[in-house]
Design an enzyme around this catalytic site. Sequence first.
Site, PDB file in Angstrom:
ATOM      1  N   GLU A   1       0.815  -1.218   0.000  1.00 30.01           N
ATOM      2  CA  GLU A   1       0.000   0.000   0.000  1.00 30.01           C
ATOM      3  C   GLU A   1       0.848   1.267   0.000  1.00 30.01           C
ATOM      4  O   GLU A   1       0.382   2.339   0.384  1.00 30.01           O
ATOM      5  CB  GLU A   1      -0.934  -0.008   1.210  1.00 30.01           C
TER       6      GLU A   1
ATOM      7  N   SER B   1      -6.773  -2.761   2.633  1.00 32.98           N
ATOM      8  CA  SER B   1      -7.159  -2.253   1.317  1.00 32.98           C
ATOM      9  C   SER B   1      -7.641  -3.334   0.359  1.00 32.98           C
ATOM     10  O   SER B   1      -7.499  -3.213  -0.857  1.00 32.98           O
ATOM     11  CB  SER B   1      -6.000  -1.474   0.671  1.00 32.98           C
TER      12      SER B   1
ATOM     13  N   TYR C   1      -9.263   2.958  -4.858  1.00 29.80           N
ATOM     14  CA  TYR C   1      -8.270   3.996  -5.101  1.00 29.80           C
ATOM     15  C   TYR C   1      -8.215   4.544  -6.527  1.00 29.80           C
ATOM     16  O   TYR C   1      -7.640   5.609  -6.745  1.00 29.80           O
ATOM     17  CB  TYR C   1      -6.882   3.486  -4.696  1.00 29.80           C
TER      18      TYR C   1
ATOM     19  N   ARG D   1     -11.673   3.237  11.392  1.00 28.42           N
ATOM     20  CA  ARG D   1     -12.846   3.071  10.529  1.00 28.42           C
ATOM     21  C   ARG D   1     -13.204   1.589  10.471  1.00 28.42           C
ATOM     22  O   ARG D   1     -12.360   0.757  10.151  1.00 28.42           O
ATOM     23  CB  ARG D   1     -12.544   3.581   9.110  1.00 28.42           C
TER      24      ARG D   1
ATOM     25  N   ASP E   1     -15.605  -1.516   8.909  1.00 32.55           N
ATOM     26  CA  ASP E   1     -16.363  -1.891   7.718  1.00 32.55           C
ATOM     27  C   ASP E   1     -17.404  -2.948   8.064  1.00 32.55           C
ATOM     28  O   ASP E   1     -17.153  -3.840   8.882  1.00 32.55           O
ATOM     29  CB  ASP E   1     -15.422  -2.426   6.638  1.00 32.55           C
TER      30      ASP E   1
ATOM     31  N   GLU F   1     -14.105  -5.707   9.752  1.00 33.02           N
ATOM     32  CA  GLU F   1     -12.767  -5.407  10.261  1.00 33.02           C
ATOM     33  C   GLU F   1     -12.692  -3.940  10.647  1.00 33.02           C
ATOM     34  O   GLU F   1     -13.547  -3.136  10.278  1.00 33.02           O
ATOM     35  CB  GLU F   1     -11.701  -5.714   9.208  1.00 33.02           C
TER      36      GLU F   1
ATOM     37  N   ASN G   1     -10.031  -0.633  10.526  1.00 32.46           N
ATOM     38  CA  ASN G   1      -8.841  -0.086   9.891  1.00 32.46           C
ATOM     39  C   ASN G   1      -8.274   0.987  10.817  1.00 32.46           C
ATOM     40  O   ASN G   1      -8.902   2.036  11.003  1.00 32.46           O
ATOM     41  CB  ASN G   1      -9.213   0.503   8.525  1.00 32.46           C
TER      42      ASN G   1
ATOM     43  N   GLY H   1      -7.393   5.551   4.990  1.00 32.03           N
ATOM     44  CA  GLY H   1      -6.933   6.502   3.982  1.00 32.03           C
ATOM     45  C   GLY H   1      -7.253   7.930   4.384  1.00 32.03           C
ATOM     46  O   GLY H   1      -8.314   8.206   4.942  1.00 32.03           O
TER      47      GLY H   1
END
Length: 304
Positions: free
Chosen positions: A15, A141, A210, A249, A251, A265, A267, A271
């Site tokens: 990443e 990601s 992305y 964050r 998900d 999960e 994060n 981003g």
Amino acid sequence: MTKHVAVLMGGWSVEREVSLNSGAACARALESVGYRVTRVDVQRDIAEVLAKLKPDVAFNALHGRFGEDGTIQGVLEILRIPYSHSGVLASALAIRKDRAKTVVKAAGVPVAHGVNVSRFAAARTHVLPPPYVLKPIDEGSSVGVVIVKKGREHPPQEIARPDWPCGEMLLAETFIAGRELTCAVMGDRSLGVTEIQAATGEFYDYDAKYAKGGSIHICPAQILPKIYQQIEECALTAHQAIGCRGVSRSDFRYHDESDTLVWLEVNTQPGMTETSLVPELAAHAGLDFGELVKWMVEDASLDR
């Protein structure tokens, strides 16, 4: 005295490019609100670089291994440089999707059924009844994620290739159809929920995340108020159960017809470009990008 912030970006994970984009955006925003900023493209001499630089704060904009698995956090603890985001333990736990799920499930958050398997076993036979998802246990990601669709006769073979870059162990999870939803947490509050749709209508993979125009963000998500609230509560519970700090964050997947919600999960290093999900949710909550990154710098600490 103007605070000196080292923005850590780049690194050597898969990443890297995403991290460079996040770091550049955060550096510009931090300068715009008055900080003295040094951009640091992280290499394996990072401890020596930081020891010479002596910043007041490290803003961690790294993604993937080393940057969000507790490793750079340990370096910063040794150097006694206050840093943003989560600490050593929470970072190491969160990046291991299987172990994070165990902790979050124990805290009362619904999760998808899953099992750990070697990539070679998963290439030989279906490890769960299709449809199911195979994902590396410690990548972000959506790197290396494979969806095995219903009716597929043979298991995926790409995971057994000699050049497979995502580790030997995979997490196999029952596939939950429905909406892709995400919720940001800042400190001790949820910032709201966004629905994410891949522009192609397919899986929200790395390119959808992305590539320009790869995804559509619906912020706030157009879902029932009780589900919206449940997601906010679950994201905050996951953040606290894992021990996250700063911004994270989570998900989720939600299936309307069966009223099924599962946490996927968390994060710990989401981003951070101006159009990324967390800054969008912060803006929805009334914080512009400069205010968000300023809060993250002022929140930085040690022993996180």
